[in-house]
Design an enzyme around this catalytic site. Structure first.
Site, PDB file in Angstrom:
ATOM      1  CE1 TYR A  45      32.744  63.475  42.824  1.00 27.62           C
ATOM      2  CE2 TYR A  45      30.647  63.203  42.832  1.00 27.62           C
ATOM      3  CZ  TYR A  45      31.370  63.301  42.425  1.00 27.62           C
ATOM      4  OH  TYR A  45      31.494  62.336  41.257  1.00 27.62           O
ATOM      5  CD  GLU A  47      35.543  66.504  41.631  1.00 25.63           C
ATOM      6  OE1 GLU A  47      35.427  67.550  40.767  1.00 25.63           O
ATOM      7  OE2 GLU A  47      34.422  65.243  40.933  1.00 25.63           O
ATOM      8  CG  ASP A 190      52.499  48.170  35.772  1.00 23.28           C
ATOM      9  OD1 ASP A 190      51.487  47.260  36.345  1.00 23.28           O
ATOM     10  OD2 ASP A 190      51.273  48.129  34.168  1.00 23.28           O
ATOM     11  CB  THR A 216      46.403  46.429  39.868  1.00 23.41           C
ATOM     12  OG1 THR A 216      47.215  45.303  40.070  1.00 23.41           O
ATOM     13  CG2 THR A 216      46.133  46.217  38.390  1.00 23.41           C
ATOM     14  CE  LYS A 219      46.286  42.024  37.073  1.00 24.81           C
ATOM     15  NZ  LYS A 219      46.156  43.665  37.088  1.00 24.81           N
ATOM     16  NE  ARG A 225      38.265  44.629  38.886  1.00 23.60           N
ATOM     17  CZ  ARG A 225      39.276  42.651  38.962  1.00 23.60           C
ATOM     18  NH1 ARG A 225      39.197  41.549  39.498  1.00 23.60           N
ATOM     19  NH2 ARG A 225      39.696  43.192  38.080  1.00 23.60           N
TER      20      ARG A 225
HETATM   21  C1  LIG Z   1      50.900  44.756  34.218  1.00 25.77           C
HETATM   22  C2  LIG Z   1      49.776  45.337  34.246  1.00 25.77           C
HETATM   23  N1  LIG Z   1      49.613  46.781  34.253  1.00 25.77           N
HETATM   24  C3  LIG Z   1      48.012  46.601  34.014  1.00 25.77           C
HETATM   25  C4  LIG Z   1      47.328  46.019  34.511  1.00 25.77           C
HETATM   26  C5  LIG Z   1      45.845  47.108  33.955  1.00 25.77           C
HETATM   27  O1  LIG Z   1      45.186  46.970  35.255  1.00 25.77           O
HETATM   28  P1  LIG Z   1      43.754  47.436  35.057  1.00 25.77           P
HETATM   29  O2  LIG Z   1      42.939  46.291  34.715  1.00 25.77           O
HETATM   30  O3  LIG Z   1      42.697  47.419  36.100  1.00 25.77           O
HETATM   31  O4  LIG Z   1      42.938  48.561  34.200  1.00 25.77           O
HETATM   32  C6  LIG Z   1      46.865  45.011  34.495  1.00 25.77           C
HETATM   33  C7  LIG Z   1      46.208  43.977  34.093  1.00 25.77           C
HETATM   34  O5  LIG Z   1      46.320  43.295  33.987  1.00 25.77           O
HETATM   35  C8  LIG Z   1      48.668  44.485  33.711  1.00 25.77           C
HETATM   36  O6  LIG Z   1      48.649  43.024  34.124  1.00 25.77           O
END
Ligand SMILES: Cc1ncc(COP(=O)(O)O)c(C=O)c1O
Length: 429
Positions: A45, A47, A190, A216, A219, A225
């Site tokens: 842990y 935090e 993002d 993320t 991918k 993950r």
């Molecule tokens: C552009 C984008 N942002 C955020 C996410 C969210 O990620 P997670 O599924 O890990 O919550 C995704 C997932 O497909 C995504 O394609």
């Protein structure tokens, strides 16, 4: 190895090895990433943040989290990187909380145009606790900057998202920056889908143009993950308090203890992404997607293909997903821009090359894969979605059973399994 779980893992390993995984947000991690993810770091842990933890015994964990953050900063060329978000959605929630007060306006690409849930979709936190305004793509399937500018001037967003989940074209960050500056919005990229392409140098980096970046890690970046939040020099200039605001949003804002095994596995994947071989991987992903798209009669500039099935009939997304699955190929049904059927029973599929490329497949292999896809799609002709909404659920159940019995799909599956089985998968014998 007596747990039933391990038997099920073996079953899934078989599926992953003998099938063609083409969900564009999926990938195969390396054996070292798996090793870190399955390590004893899960026992701890922690935090708080390095040097400022709520619990003792975090000397080593501090070093791991700092190391991971340093690798992220180096890979993307940013001054700040936060490693604790559990996944992409909580990372986006943390950034929204750091930038906006509840009720303020956030703008993002509509789900139906290839945007993500967390960028202001119906029923998501981003539209429940904030005022969400969506921009969209035009008839050419590309982001409509005229509409985006009009909406921005009208609604004065505090935050504008630039990021996609089902968009086959490159993103032009400079155009977003111009519009964000017109209305004083914080611009957040993002890059979840294209992080690996940016790290590998085959897609422009948003670092020069945006204030904050979320991604993320699982991918195209080919990590476990997880997620990261990064702040650019522009972002720090816009708000010198940004570091404290993001930290507060992560904890106590929305999370408790970080997943240290995940942070360590992300660090391993970042080490891998910093190697020259990753540049070759990223270039191959895009090259493969271009060939696969061309063979399927469409275009891709990135790692994914959005394929309209309107040439085959009406509302065929589900049917195509089922048929391809029976033939050993995993894709997902997806709406297409201007969806002619229904968001629940869409007219397209989304597929991509990150996972196939990780197995060592090249352009000539994509030609073969496209051949199998086209043969499988012949099986959905005539299986149009009923126009009457109440008939759709039962109809699709019947179709699924029918496709399960298809001799042609079974034949394709045999060929696919023989082909796929020749390409190694890390962590699977
Ligand atoms: C552009 C984008 N942002 C955020 C996410 C969210 O990620 P997670 O599924 O890990 O919550 C995704 C997932 O497909 C995504 O394609």
């Amino acid at each position: 190895m007596s747990s039933r779980v391990f038997k099920l893992i073996s079953e899934e390993a078989h599926r992953q090895k003998y099938g063609l995984e083409m969900i564009p947000s999926e990938n195969y991690v390396s054996a070292n990433v798996l090793k870190a993810l399955g390590s004893i770091l899960t026992n701890k842990y922690s935090e708080g943040f390095p040097g400022r933890r709520y619990y003792g015994g975090n000397e080593v964990i501090d070093k791991i989290e700092n190391y991971a953050s340093d690798l992220a900063k180096k890979l993307f060329g940013v001054p700040l990187a936060f490693m604790q978000s559990y996944s992409g959605s909580p990372a986006n929630m943390a950034v929204t909380m750091a930038v906006c007060q509840p009720g303020e306006v956030v703008m993002g690409l509509a789900l139906s145009s290839g945007g993500h849930l967390t960028h202001g979709a119906h029923l998501n936190f981003s539209s429940i606790f904030y005022k969400a305004v969506n921009y969209s793509v035009g008839k050419d399937w590309k982001i409509d900057f005229v509409e985006l500018e009009k909406l921005a001037k009208k609604h004065k967003p505090k935050l504008i998202w630039v990021g996609t989940t089902a968009y086959p074209y490159k993103l032009e960050y400079k155009k977003f920056r111009k519009i964000a500056d017109l209305v004083g919005a914080t611009l957040v990229a993002d890059i979840a889908h294209i992080a690996g392409l940016i790290a590998g140098g085959v897609h422009e980096s948003p670092v020069k143009y945006v204030d904050i970046i979320t991604t993320t890690t699982h991918k195209t970046l080919r990590g476990p993950r997880g997620a990261m939040i990064m702040v650019t020099s522009l972002g720090l200039k816009r708000d010198p308090e940004m570091k404290a605001k993001i930290e507060r949003a992560i904890i106590p804002g929305i999370q408790g203890g970080p997943h240290n095994h995940q942070t360590a596995a992300i660090a391993v994947s970042l080490e891998e992404a910093l190697k020259p071989s990753f540049k070759r991987y990223a270039a191959q992903v895009v090259s493969n997607a271009k060939v696969l798209a061309k063979e399927l009669g469409t275009i891709s500039e990135v790692h994914l293909i959005l394929l309209s099935l309107t040439n085959y009939g009406y509302g065929l997304g589900y049917q195509a997903q089922y048929a391809l699955e029976e033939a050993g190929m995993t894709v997902n049904k997806n709406t297409i821009p201007g969806e002619p059927a229904s968001p629940f029973y869409p007219s397209g599929i989304r597929l991509g090359t990150p996972a196939l490329t990780s197995r060592g497949m090249k352009e000539k292999d994509m030609v073969k894969v496209a051949g199998w896809i086209k043969r499988a799609l012949e099986e959905i002709r005539g299986l149009d979605l009923p126009k009457e909404q109440e008939k759709r659920k039962d109809f699709l159940k019947e179709i699924k059973e029918k496709l399960h019995k298809s001799i042609n799909l079974k034949k394709i599956r045999k060929e696919v399994e023989a082909f796929a089985g020749k390409f190694p998968v890390p962590g699977i014998q």
